[in-house]
Design a protein around this motif. Structure first.
Motif, PDB file in Angstrom:
ATOM      1  N   ILE A 254       0.864  -1.180   0.000  1.00  0.00           N
ATOM      2  CA  ILE A 254       0.000   0.000   0.000  1.00  0.00           C
ATOM      3  C   ILE A 254       0.900   1.231   0.000  1.00  0.00           C
ATOM      4  CG2 ILE A 254      -1.660   1.332   1.350  1.00  0.00           C
ATOM      5  CD1 ILE A 254      -2.836  -1.293   2.331  1.00  0.00           C
ATOM      6  N   LYS A 255       0.838   2.002  -1.061  1.00  0.00           N
ATOM      7  CA  LYS A 255       1.734   3.138  -1.223  1.00  0.00           C
ATOM      8  C   LYS A 255       0.973   4.450  -1.072  1.00  0.00           C
ATOM      9  CE  LYS A 255       5.408   5.506  -2.395  1.00  0.00           C
ATOM     10  NZ  LYS A 255       4.883   6.751  -1.773  1.00  0.00           N
ATOM     11  N   ALA A 256       1.414   5.267  -0.121  1.00  0.00           N
ATOM     12  CA  ALA A 256       0.834   6.596   0.075  1.00  0.00           C
ATOM     13  C   ALA A 256       1.498   7.604  -0.874  1.00  0.00           C
ATOM     14  CB  ALA A 256       1.002   7.036   1.521  1.00  0.00           C
ATOM     15  N   LYS A 257       1.036   8.825  -0.815  1.00  0.00           N
ATOM     16  CA  LYS A 257       1.510   9.884  -1.707  1.00  0.00           C
ATOM     17  C   LYS A 257       2.988  10.191  -1.478  1.00  0.00           C
ATOM     18  CE  LYS A 257      -0.483  13.753  -0.917  1.00  0.00           C
ATOM     19  NZ  LYS A 257      -1.564  14.776  -0.847  1.00  0.00           N
ATOM     20  N   THR A 258       3.702  10.476  -2.544  1.00  0.00           N
ATOM     21  CA  THR A 258       5.120  10.831  -2.480  1.00  0.00           C
ATOM     22  C   THR A 258       5.300  12.323  -2.694  1.00  0.00           C
ATOM     23  OG1 THR A 258       5.815   8.669  -3.314  1.00  0.00           O
ATOM     24  CG2 THR A 258       7.403  10.463  -3.488  1.00  0.00           C
ATOM     25  N   ASN A 259       6.045  12.961  -1.795  1.00  0.00           N
ATOM     26  CA  ASN A 259       6.384  14.373  -1.939  1.00  0.00           C
ATOM     27  C   ASN A 259       7.844  14.590  -1.568  1.00  0.00           C
ATOM     28  OD1 ASN A 259       3.885  15.677  -2.717  1.00  0.00           O
ATOM     29  ND2 ASN A 259       3.116  15.176  -0.678  1.00  0.00           N
ATOM     30  N   TYR A 260       8.424  15.643  -2.111  1.00  0.00           N
ATOM     31  CA  TYR A 260       9.775  16.080  -1.747  1.00  0.00           C
ATOM     32  C   TYR A 260       9.731  17.560  -1.409  1.00  0.00           C
ATOM     33  CZ  TYR A 260      11.622  11.782  -3.890  1.00  0.00           C
ATOM     34  OH  TYR A 260      11.900  10.473  -4.194  1.00  0.00           O
ATOM     35  N   ASP A 261      10.614  18.015  -0.520  1.00  0.00           N
ATOM     36  CA  ASP A 261      10.687  19.453  -0.285  1.00  0.00           C
ATOM     37  C   ASP A 261      11.680  20.080  -1.252  1.00  0.00           C
ATOM     38  OD1 ASP A 261      13.286  19.033   0.669  1.00  0.00           O
ATOM     39  OD2 ASP A 261      12.791  19.461   2.767  1.00  0.00           O
ATOM     40  N   ASP A 262      11.909  21.376  -1.128  1.00  0.00           N
ATOM     41  CA  ASP A 262      12.765  22.099  -2.068  1.00  0.00           C
ATOM     42  C   ASP A 262      14.221  21.653  -2.012  1.00  0.00           C
ATOM     43  OD1 ASP A 262      10.555  23.546  -2.853  1.00  0.00           O
ATOM     44  OD2 ASP A 262      10.983  25.248  -1.512  1.00  0.00           O
ATOM     45  N   GLU A 263      14.610  21.000  -0.919  1.00  0.00           N
ATOM     46  CA  GLU A 263      15.985  20.522  -0.773  1.00  0.00           C
ATOM     47  C   GLU A 263      16.125  19.045  -1.121  1.00  0.00           C
ATOM     48  OE1 GLU A 263      17.221  21.504   3.168  1.00  0.00           O
ATOM     49  OE2 GLU A 263      17.129  23.684   2.814  1.00  0.00           O
ATOM     50  N   GLY A 264      15.077  18.473  -1.661  1.00  0.00           N
ATOM     51  CA  GLY A 264      15.137  17.079  -2.090  1.00  0.00           C
ATOM     52  C   GLY A 264      14.933  16.071  -0.980  1.00  0.00           C
ATOM     53  N   VAL A 265      14.430  16.521   0.168  1.00  0.00           N
ATOM     54  CA  VAL A 265      14.142  15.604   1.271  1.00  0.00           C
ATOM     55  C   VAL A 265      12.843  14.855   0.972  1.00  0.00           C
ATOM     56  CG1 VAL A 265      13.539  15.413   3.724  1.00  0.00           C
ATOM     57  CG2 VAL A 265      15.356  16.979   2.985  1.00  0.00           C
ATOM     58  N   LEU A 266      12.869  13.548   1.114  1.00  0.00           N
ATOM     59  CA  LEU A 266      11.695  12.727   0.861  1.00  0.00           C
ATOM     60  C   LEU A 266      10.694  12.896   1.998  1.00  0.00           C
ATOM     61  CD1 LEU A 266      10.256  10.500  -0.812  1.00  0.00           C
ATOM     62  CD2 LEU A 266      11.540   8.818   0.538  1.00  0.00           C
ATOM     63  N   LEU A 267       9.555  13.489   1.686  1.00  0.00           N
ATOM     64  CA  LEU A 267       8.502  13.720   2.685  1.00  0.00           C
ATOM     65  C   LEU A 267       7.486  12.581   2.609  1.00  0.00           C
ATOM     66  CD1 LEU A 267       7.945  17.542   2.097  1.00  0.00           C
ATOM     67  CD2 LEU A 267       9.522  16.440   3.701  1.00  0.00           C
ATOM     68  N   ALA A 268       7.984  11.376   2.650  1.00  0.00           N
ATOM     69  CA  ALA A 268       7.158  10.174   2.550  1.00  0.00           C
ATOM     70  C   ALA A 268       7.996   9.019   3.073  1.00  0.00           C
ATOM     71  CB  ALA A 268       6.750   9.932   1.102  1.00  0.00           C
ATOM     72  N   ALA A 269       7.350   7.863   3.225  1.00  0.00           N
ATOM     73  CA  ALA A 269       8.097   6.703   3.721  1.00  0.00           C
ATOM     74  C   ALA A 269       9.047   6.181   2.653  1.00  0.00           C
ATOM     75  CB  ALA A 269       7.133   5.607   4.160  1.00  0.00           C
ATOM     76  N   MET A 270       8.570   6.112   1.434  1.00  0.00           N
ATOM     77  CA  MET A 270       9.405   5.654   0.320  1.00  0.00           C
ATOM     78  C   MET A 270       8.941   6.329  -0.957  1.00  0.00           C
ATOM     79  SD  MET A 270       8.010   1.744  -0.277  1.00  0.00           S
ATOM     80  CE  MET A 270       6.241   1.388  -0.191  1.00  0.00           C
ATOM     81  N   SER A 271       9.806   6.321  -1.938  1.00  0.00           N
ATOM     82  CA  SER A 271       9.478   6.923  -3.224  1.00  0.00           C
ATOM     83  C   SER A 271       8.695   5.925  -4.076  1.00  0.00           C
ATOM     84  CB  SER A 271      10.758   7.323  -3.958  1.00  0.00           C
ATOM     85  OG  SER A 271      11.494   6.157  -4.326  1.00  0.00           O
ATOM     86  N   ASP A 272       8.147   6.402  -5.178  1.00  0.00           N
ATOM     87  CA  ASP A 272       7.459   5.506  -6.110  1.00  0.00           C
ATOM     88  C   ASP A 272       8.439   4.473  -6.662  1.00  0.00           C
ATOM     89  OD1 ASP A 272       5.179   6.949  -5.683  1.00  0.00           O
ATOM     90  OD2 ASP A 272       5.272   8.060  -7.566  1.00  0.00           O
ATOM     91  N   GLU A 273       9.677   4.898  -6.895  1.00  0.00           N
ATOM     92  CA  GLU A 273      10.698   3.973  -7.394  1.00  0.00           C
ATOM     93  C   GLU A 273      10.997   2.886  -6.362  1.00  0.00           C
ATOM     94  OE1 GLU A 273      10.948   7.265  -7.388  1.00  0.00           O
ATOM     95  OE2 GLU A 273      10.819   7.720  -9.527  1.00  0.00           O
ATOM     96  N   ASP A 274      11.040   3.258  -5.080  1.00  0.00           N
ATOM     97  CA  ASP A 274      11.263   2.277  -4.022  1.00  0.00           C
ATOM     98  C   ASP A 274      10.138   1.247  -4.001  1.00  0.00           C
ATOM     99  OD1 ASP A 274      13.602   3.533  -3.074  1.00  0.00           O
ATOM    100  OD2 ASP A 274      12.447   4.863  -1.772  1.00  0.00           O
ATOM    101  N   ALA A 275       8.909   1.715  -4.146  1.00  0.00           N
ATOM    102  CA  ALA A 275       7.757   0.806  -4.133  1.00  0.00           C
ATOM    103  C   ALA A 275       7.823  -0.164  -5.305  1.00  0.00           C
ATOM    104  CB  ALA A 275       6.460   1.601  -4.170  1.00  0.00           C
ATOM    105  N   ARG A 276       8.192   0.349  -6.473  1.00  0.00           N
ATOM    106  CA  ARG A 276       8.293  -0.531  -7.645  1.00  0.00           C
ATOM    107  C   ARG A 276       9.420  -1.540  -7.478  1.00  0.00           C
ATOM    108  NH1 ARG A 276       6.783   4.323 -10.485  1.00  0.00           N
ATOM    109  NH2 ARG A 276       8.962   4.933 -10.738  1.00  0.00           N
ATOM    110  N   ARG A 277      10.520  -1.110  -6.881  1.00  0.00           N
ATOM    111  CA  ARG A 277      11.640  -2.025  -6.644  1.00  0.00           C
ATOM    112  C   ARG A 277      11.241  -3.127  -5.669  1.00  0.00           C
ATOM    113  NH1 ARG A 277      17.307  -0.502  -3.614  1.00  0.00           N
ATOM    114  NH2 ARG A 277      18.345  -2.521  -3.902  1.00  0.00           N
ATOM    115  N   ALA A 278      10.551  -2.760  -4.606  1.00  0.00           N
ATOM    116  CA  ALA A 278      10.081  -3.752  -3.634  1.00  0.00           C
ATOM    117  C   ALA A 278       9.139  -4.739  -4.307  1.00  0.00           C
ATOM    118  CB  ALA A 278       9.397  -3.064  -2.461  1.00  0.00           C
TER     119      ALA A 278
END
Length: 313
Positions: A254-278
């Motif tokens: 179950i993948k929630a929304k992915t966001n990043y801040d202006d400095e590239g910090v992942l504001l989520a548990a994992m990225s969409d790429e991480d979910a696809r890799r898993a």
């Protein structure tokens, strides 16, 4: 709607005592593992509906709730082996497992070490992102993990709930020209509430439900658990990919929304790429996406419950 009867008990494995909740019936078993900083009752809003389809077990992970607080056990091997033993010794039959966030990491380890997992539901787990150097650019590391580290490093004795509230990264998202004023006002409200209701989860006016969800169970949270993610010791040198490729049961990510801040910090548990890799690493896996924050079972309760029930059919 009548409430489900919840039974409480404890289980001891390898000198680690864990507290758990159970809703008994003759239906298939569902074992629920909560996120870091909360406790088993973070799933309580789903208990009534899920108990119509499942015999429920929900465990307070070590370092949380009423379970043991021994910092030397705050790693995926120690906790995962306790969960495996719990399934073999208490549940005594194949089970479905749902794990939220860090509970998803533990659930994945558990499923990879027992054949008694009928199916695995991973609610927005931080695969790959919280491990190694990548963790430095994630919200959890810069928020809860770092706050826990500083709290321990400074030898603080004050209320950790208020310490976290005052030092959390959330304040950075308020406008610069009003940040300190808003922070001061909300912190004052938080202090008053803690003084009046020290045993209750923190509530602060004007903060949304999903923001306050982080405080459900924080009264009993051990900051040394957060320290294990700060230092990366939680993973005990086991790569997430090695866990995932050894899961043999059907799995739903179950993948929630992915966001990043202006400095590239992942504001989520994992990225969409991480979910696809898993998804690619787990032999029999699928992904479903939710347009919401990290606490899917809180923000999208009905959809979350339906997703679990549909997965098991």
């Amino acid at each position: 709607m009548s409430k489900a009867k919840i039974i409480q008990n404890t289980f001891v494995s390898n000198d680690i005592s864990v507290h758990y909740y159970e809703i008994k019936n003759s239906l298939p078993v569902l074992l629920m593992l909560h996120a870091q900083g909360t406790n088993a009752l973070s799933f309580q809003n789903t208990f009534v509906e899920l108990s119509k389809k499942f015999h429920i077990f929900a465990i307070d992970c070590p370092g949380h709730g009423l379970s043991d607080k021994n910092r030397h056990t705050y790693n995926i091997i120690s906790i995962g082996n306790v969960i495996v033993d719990f399934i073999k010794s208490v549940i005594l039959e194949p089970t479905y497992i749902v794990g939220h966030s860090s509970g998803g990491l533990i659930a994945a380890y558990t499923a990879s070490h027992t054949q008694l997992c009928n199916g695995l539901i991973l609610e927005d787990p931080p695969f790959f992102s919280c491990q190694g150097e990548r963790r430095y650019k994630t919200f959890n590391y810069l928020d809860l993990s770092t706050v826990c580290h500083k709290y321990i490093e400074l030898g603080c004795k004050e209320d950790f709930v208020l310490y976290y509230f005052e030092n959390q990264k959330m304040w950075e998202f308020f406008p610069n020209n009003s940040r300190e004023k808003i922070k001061s006002k909300l912190l004052n409200s938080a202090k008053k509430y803690r003084k009046k209701y020290p045993q209750k989860p923190l509530k602060v006016p004007f903060l949304p439900k999903n923001a306050l969800a982080a405080y459900y169970g924080m009264n009993e949270y051990d900051p040394y658990f957060g320290e294990s993610f700060y230092s990366d010791s939680f993973h005990a040198d086991i790569l997430h990919e090695d866990i995932l490729k050894n899961i043999s049961c059907r799995t739903l990510i179950i993948k929630a929304k992915t966001n990043y801040d202006d400095e590239g910090v992942l504001l989520a548990a994992m990225s969409d790429e991480d979910a696809r890799r898993a998804n690619e690493l787990i032999p029999n896996s699928e992904i479903t996406y939710f347009d919401c924050g990290h606490g899917v079972h809180i923000e999208k309760k009905k959809e979350f419950i339906c997703t679990i029930i549909d997965f098991v059919k």
